[in-house]
Design a protein around this motif. Structure first.
Motif, PDB file in Angstrom:
ATOM      1  N   LEU A 187      10.711   4.411   3.002  1.00 47.37           N
ATOM      2  CA  LEU A 187       9.412   4.953   3.396  1.00 47.37           C
ATOM      3  C   LEU A 187       9.002   4.435   4.771  1.00 47.37           C
ATOM      4  CD1 LEU A 187       7.159   6.812   2.369  1.00 47.37           C
ATOM      5  CD2 LEU A 187       5.990   4.771   1.502  1.00 47.37           C
ATOM      6  N   THR A 188       9.356   3.210   5.079  1.00 48.16           N
ATOM      7  CA  THR A 188       9.088   2.667   6.411  1.00 48.16           C
ATOM      8  C   THR A 188       9.812   3.480   7.477  1.00 48.16           C
ATOM      9  OG1 THR A 188       8.780   0.434   5.531  1.00 48.16           O
ATOM     10  CG2 THR A 188       9.320   0.629   7.880  1.00 48.16           C
TER      11      THR A 188
ATOM     12  N   GLN B 272       0.844  -1.208   0.000  1.00 48.80           N
ATOM     13  CA  GLN B 272       0.000   0.000   0.000  1.00 48.80           C
ATOM     14  C   GLN B 272       0.875   1.253   0.000  1.00 48.80           C
ATOM     15  OE1 GLN B 272      -2.474  -0.154   3.509  1.00 48.80           O
ATOM     16  NE2 GLN B 272      -0.835  -0.929   4.795  1.00 48.80           N
ATOM     17  N   PHE B 273       1.856   1.235  -0.875  1.00 50.95           N
ATOM     18  CA  PHE B 273       2.868   2.289  -0.908  1.00 50.95           C
ATOM     19  C   PHE B 273       2.240   3.666  -1.072  1.00 50.95           C
ATOM     20  CE2 PHE B 273       5.912   5.136  -2.795  1.00 50.95           C
ATOM     21  CZ  PHE B 273       7.105   4.840  -2.153  1.00 50.95           C
TER      22      PHE B 273
ATOM     23  N   VAL C 239       8.844  12.319  -1.044  1.00 51.28           N
ATOM     24  CA  VAL C 239       8.321  11.171  -0.303  1.00 51.28           C
ATOM     25  C   VAL C 239       8.018  10.016  -1.255  1.00 51.28           C
ATOM     26  CG1 VAL C 239       6.434  10.334   1.145  1.00 51.28           C
ATOM     27  CG2 VAL C 239       7.394  12.615   1.544  1.00 51.28           C
ATOM     28  N   PHE C 240       7.354  10.314  -2.353  1.00 52.31           N
ATOM     29  CA  PHE C 240       6.960   9.270  -3.299  1.00 52.31           C
ATOM     30  C   PHE C 240       8.146   8.686  -4.058  1.00 52.31           C
ATOM     31  CE2 PHE C 240       2.713  10.542  -2.386  1.00 52.31           C
ATOM     32  CZ  PHE C 240       1.892   9.506  -2.816  1.00 52.31           C
ATOM     33  N   ALA C 241       9.304   9.349  -4.032  1.00 53.83           N
ATOM     34  CA  ALA C 241      10.489   8.836  -4.730  1.00 53.83           C
ATOM     35  C   ALA C 241      11.218   7.759  -3.920  1.00 53.83           C
ATOM     36  CB  ALA C 241      11.445   9.984  -5.036  1.00 53.83           C
ATOM     37  N   LEU C 242      10.817   7.549  -2.673  1.00 57.41           N
ATOM     38  CA  LEU C 242      11.499   6.594  -1.811  1.00 57.41           C
ATOM     39  C   LEU C 242      11.109   5.159  -2.144  1.00 57.41           C
ATOM     40  CD1 LEU C 242      11.018   8.471   1.589  1.00 57.41           C
ATOM     41  CD2 LEU C 242      13.054   8.472   0.129  1.00 57.41           C
ATOM     42  N   ASP C 243      11.932   4.207  -1.695  1.00 53.98           N
ATOM     43  CA  ASP C 243      11.566   2.799  -1.817  1.00 53.98           C
ATOM     44  C   ASP C 243      10.851   2.378  -0.528  1.00 53.98           C
ATOM     45  OD1 ASP C 243      13.448   1.740   0.206  1.00 53.98           O
ATOM     46  OD2 ASP C 243      14.995   2.273  -1.237  1.00 53.98           O
TER      47      ASP C 243
ATOM     48  N   PHE D 165      17.848   2.079  10.776  1.00 56.38           N
ATOM     49  CA  PHE D 165      17.283   1.156   9.792  1.00 56.38           C
ATOM     50  C   PHE D 165      17.436   1.725   8.381  1.00 56.38           C
ATOM     51  CE2 PHE D 165      13.554  -0.214   7.273  1.00 56.38           C
ATOM     52  CZ  PHE D 165      13.761  -1.578   7.269  1.00 56.38           C
ATOM     53  N   TRP D 166      17.155   3.021   8.251  1.00 57.18           N
ATOM     54  CA  TRP D 166      17.306   3.644   6.927  1.00 57.18           C
ATOM     55  C   TRP D 166      18.751   3.595   6.460  1.00 57.18           C
ATOM     56  CZ3 TRP D 166      20.212   7.930   5.521  1.00 57.18           C
ATOM     57  CH2 TRP D 166      20.040   8.331   4.199  1.00 57.18           C
TER      58      TRP D 166
END
Length: 238
Positions: free
Chosen positions: A163-164, A82-83, A155-159, A230-231
């Protein structure tokens, strides 16, 4: 009835390179997420960190002692499917970002807010091309649509793994700018945490330390620092 607890059934955890990344294995068998998806990590360092968490388990498995595993599971099982919804939820924080709303007093608090947040607003304006309106009070004001669009694009460019991490950084801090600055490593992560709780720290200086609130703050700080770690691990391919 006694609560059922998972027991350790493996001798050793390891990692292996597979198509699409690295997987964690228990006695040579691949680990799967709670949704039964393959636990494929984007890079070796994150896979090694997760394997170490599994290796560190005692006779009874304690999921709370496996934060990297939990975040990776969330990225694969929850964020990836649900990206767009998750990304939209995070991007919406830019509409009412913490850094934009200043107290109308006392002056000491306003000075602390300015010291903490003016640099973030300047960074958003200069580096991200996303100037935001600063106001006094808590009544929401419209932000420039071009600025919101640029923040949303980032934001939408992240994997899903990034994004997590961003989801947790933003949800804990209440600021999209704080979260994005953490991913960009524009400011020290410890400073970003302190800046996100200027109001709480000021109230504590006036009324003293509340032990329950202090324990909660320590927990949130640990989660905030974990999200950044984590990132970083998810960015290193080998």
């Amino acid at each position: 009835m006694a609560e059922w607890k998972a027991k350790r059934f493996w001798k050793a955890a390891g990692i292996a390179q597979v198509p699409g990344g690295w997987q964690v294995e228990l006695d040579g068998r691949p680990v799967r997420t709670p949704a039964k998806a393959p636990l494929i990590l984007p890079g070796r360092p994150l896979a090694e960190a997760i394997a170490a968490e599994w290796d560190a388990q005692g006779e009874v498995v304690d999921p709370l002692s496996m934060p990297m595993t939990r975040s990776a599971n969330a990225a694969i099982d929850k964020v990836a499917p649900q990206f767009d919804e998750v990304a939209a939820l995070i991007a919406a924080y830019g509409e009412t970002d913490l850094c934009c709303y200043r107290a109308d007093g006392p002056e000491a608090l306003r000075a602390l807010q300015a010291q903490a947040w003016d640099g973030l607003l300047g960074w958003a304006r200069e580096a991200l091309g996303a100037p935001l309106v600063q106001v006094t009070g808590i009544v929401p004001v419209p932000q420039p649509q071009d600025s919101l669009a640029r923040l949303r694009e980032r934001v939408f460019a992240l994997d899903p793994f990034a994004l997590t991490a961003l989801h947790d950084l933003v949800a804990i801090s209440g600021s999209l700018l704080v979260g994005l600055a953490a991913l960009e490593e524009r400011f020290a992560i410890g400073d970003l945490w302190e800046w996100s709780r200027v109001d709480e720290a000021y109230q504590e200086s006036l009324w003293g330390r509340d032990e329950e609130a202090a324990v909660m703050a320590l927990h949130k700080r640990a989660e905030f620092l974990h999200a950044a770690a984590f990132w970083r691990l998810s960015r290193i391919p080998d």
